[in-house]
Design a protein around this motif. Structure first.
Motif, PDB file in Angstrom:
ATOM      1  N   TYR A   1      40.216  42.855  41.989  1.00 23.34           N
ATOM      2  CA  TYR A   1      41.081  43.823  41.321  1.00 23.34           C
ATOM      3  C   TYR A   1      42.494  43.274  41.281  1.00 23.34           C
ATOM      4  O   TYR A   1      42.854  42.369  42.040  1.00 23.34           O
ATOM      5  CB  TYR A   1      41.048  45.179  42.029  1.00 23.34           C
ATOM      6  CG  TYR A   1      41.740  45.194  43.376  1.00 23.34           C
ATOM      7  CD1 TYR A   1      43.063  45.605  43.495  1.00 23.34           C
ATOM      8  CD2 TYR A   1      41.067  44.805  44.535  1.00 23.34           C
ATOM      9  CE1 TYR A   1      43.695  45.614  44.728  1.00 23.34           C
ATOM     10  CE2 TYR A   1      41.688  44.820  45.761  1.00 23.34           C
ATOM     11  CZ  TYR A   1      43.010  45.220  45.854  1.00 23.34           C
ATOM     12  OH  TYR A   1      43.633  45.221  47.064  1.00 23.34           O
ATOM     13  N   ASN A   2      43.278  43.807  40.373  1.00 20.03           N
ATOM     14  CA  ASN A   2      44.694  43.448  40.252  1.00 20.03           C
ATOM     15  C   ASN A   2      45.519  44.714  40.390  1.00 20.03           C
ATOM     16  O   ASN A   2      45.097  45.781  39.970  1.00 20.03           O
ATOM     17  CB  ASN A   2      44.985  42.816  38.880  1.00 20.03           C
ATOM     18  CG  ASN A   2      44.364  41.443  38.750  1.00 20.03           C
ATOM     19  OD1 ASN A   2      44.514  40.617  39.632  1.00 20.03           O
ATOM     20  ND2 ASN A   2      43.656  41.217  37.654  1.00 20.03           N
ATOM     21  N   GLY A   3      46.696  44.580  40.967  1.00 23.43           N
ATOM     22  CA  GLY A   3      47.614  45.708  41.051  1.00 23.43           C
ATOM     23  C   GLY A   3      47.254  46.674  42.162  1.00 23.43           C
ATOM     24  O   GLY A   3      46.705  46.294  43.195  1.00 23.43           O
ATOM     25  N   ASP A   4      47.562  47.940  41.930  1.00 21.76           N
ATOM     26  CA  ASP A   4      47.389  48.963  42.953  1.00 21.76           C
ATOM     27  C   ASP A   4      46.275  49.945  42.633  1.00 21.76           C
ATOM     28  O   ASP A   4      46.209  51.025  43.221  1.00 21.76           O
ATOM     29  CB  ASP A   4      48.704  49.737  43.137  1.00 21.76           C
ATOM     30  CG  ASP A   4      49.813  48.844  43.686  1.00 21.76           C
ATOM     31  OD1 ASP A   4      49.494  47.889  44.422  1.00 21.76           O
ATOM     32  OD2 ASP A   4      50.985  49.090  43.362  1.00 21.76           O
ATOM     33  N   GLU A   5      45.396  49.599  41.685  1.00 17.57           N
ATOM     34  CA  GLU A   5      44.296  50.487  41.324  1.00 17.57           C
ATOM     35  C   GLU A   5      43.006  49.699  41.148  1.00 17.57           C
ATOM     36  O   GLU A   5      43.024  48.554  40.712  1.00 17.57           O
ATOM     37  CB  GLU A   5      44.590  51.234  40.019  1.00 17.57           C
ATOM     38  CG  GLU A   5      45.682  52.262  40.130  1.00 17.57           C
ATOM     39  CD  GLU A   5      45.876  53.014  38.823  1.00 17.57           C
ATOM     40  OE1 GLU A   5      46.192  54.216  38.903  1.00 17.57           O
ATOM     41  OE2 GLU A   5      45.702  52.423  37.746  1.00 17.57           O
ATOM     42  N   ILE A   6      41.906  50.348  41.514  1.00 17.24           N
ATOM     43  CA  ILE A   6      40.577  49.791  41.272  1.00 17.24           C
ATOM     44  C   ILE A   6      39.848  50.772  40.365  1.00 17.24           C
ATOM     45  O   ILE A   6      39.736  51.952  40.681  1.00 17.24           O
ATOM     46  CB  ILE A   6      39.781  49.609  42.584  1.00 17.24           C
ATOM     47  CG1 ILE A   6      40.481  48.606  43.492  1.00 17.24           C
ATOM     48  CG2 ILE A   6      38.352  49.169  42.279  1.00 17.24           C
ATOM     49  CD1 ILE A   6      39.815  48.445  44.857  1.00 17.24           C
ATOM     50  N   ASP A   7      39.376  50.266  39.234  1.00 17.82           N
ATOM     51  CA  ASP A   7      38.605  51.091  38.301  1.00 17.82           C
ATOM     52  C   ASP A   7      37.129  50.926  38.657  1.00 17.82           C
ATOM     53  O   ASP A   7      36.577  49.828  38.554  1.00 17.82           O
ATOM     54  CB  ASP A   7      38.873  50.648  36.860  1.00 17.82           C
ATOM     55  CG  ASP A   7      38.253  51.591  35.832  1.00 17.82           C
ATOM     56  OD1 ASP A   7      37.477  52.488  36.225  1.00 17.82           O
ATOM     57  OD2 ASP A   7      38.549  51.425  34.641  1.00 17.82           O
ATOM     58  N   ILE A   8      36.484  52.007  39.083  1.00  8.84           N
ATOM     59  CA  ILE A   8      35.080  51.925  39.510  1.00  8.84           C
ATOM     60  C   ILE A   8      34.102  52.393  38.433  1.00  8.84           C
ATOM     61  O   ILE A   8      32.918  52.551  38.709  1.00  8.84           O
ATOM     62  CB  ILE A   8      34.841  52.702  40.818  1.00  8.84           C
ATOM     63  CG1 ILE A   8      35.122  54.195  40.643  1.00  8.84           C
ATOM     64  CG2 ILE A   8      35.635  52.103  41.965  1.00  8.84           C
ATOM     65  CD1 ILE A   8      34.612  55.050  41.786  1.00  8.84           C
TER      66      ILE A   8
END
Length: 168
Positions: free
Chosen positions: A104-111
């Motif tokens: 993942y990149n940044g401060d969010e994970i897209d699940i």
């Protein structure tokens, strides 16, 4: 979108956070003809920072509409589908292609992809309305779960009729 904010979890090893989403088949790009179409999909889970990776695990609660392979009756079933994956922050020099990790990149994970994949993999190979389903009569086609037919059970396949002579 099913994005989990991981900013706080990245800061502290051992931290745990829970998450919950309610979505639909259309929102996570499941096909229009899928058994999940029209039903609410609820996702409950937990994010844990174990120091090496961010572990995501949870359960997908969904209602599916199927047609029984034996009796051809439509039925609805509630499914609880477990899911999980390990995520590591993507830094350009540390990508290990052989590791069983998602990045993942940044401060969010897209699940959303993880949820979609878990639902697709949970599709049963043989769809049966119940373990005791008796199916259809091979001679008259009546549903044996709801009625009894008068067809004979000793009908022999014409291709094997010659073998019945051996028993005489």
């Amino acid at each position: 979108m099913m994005k989990i904010n991981v900013l706080q979890a990245k800061k502290e090893i051992g931290s745990q956070e829970t998450f919950e989403f309610v979505t639909s088949a259309g929102e996570i790009d499941l096909e229009d003809e899928s058994p999940w179409t029209g039903s609410e999909i609820k996702v409950d889970g937990e994010l844990t920072n174990n120091g090496r990776v961010l572990k995501i695990k949870g359960v997908i609660h969904a209602t599916a509409k199927y047609q029984c392979s034996y009796c051809l009756e439509d039925f609805t079933t509630q499914m609880d589908i477990p899911f999980g994956d390990d995520y590591q922050e993507n830094s350009s020099e540390e990508v290990d292609e052989e590791a069983d990790l998602a990045y993942y990149n940044g401060d969010e994970i897209d699940i959303a992809d993880l949820v979609r994949e878990s639902i697709i993999l949970a599709e049963p190979l043989k769809i049966v309305c119940s373990k005791s389903c008796r199916g259809l009569c091979p001679q008259c086609g009546i549903n044996l779960n709801t009625a009894k037919c008068s067809c004979s059970d000793d009908v022999i396949d014409p291709r094997l009729a010659v073998l019945s002579q051996l028993l005489k």
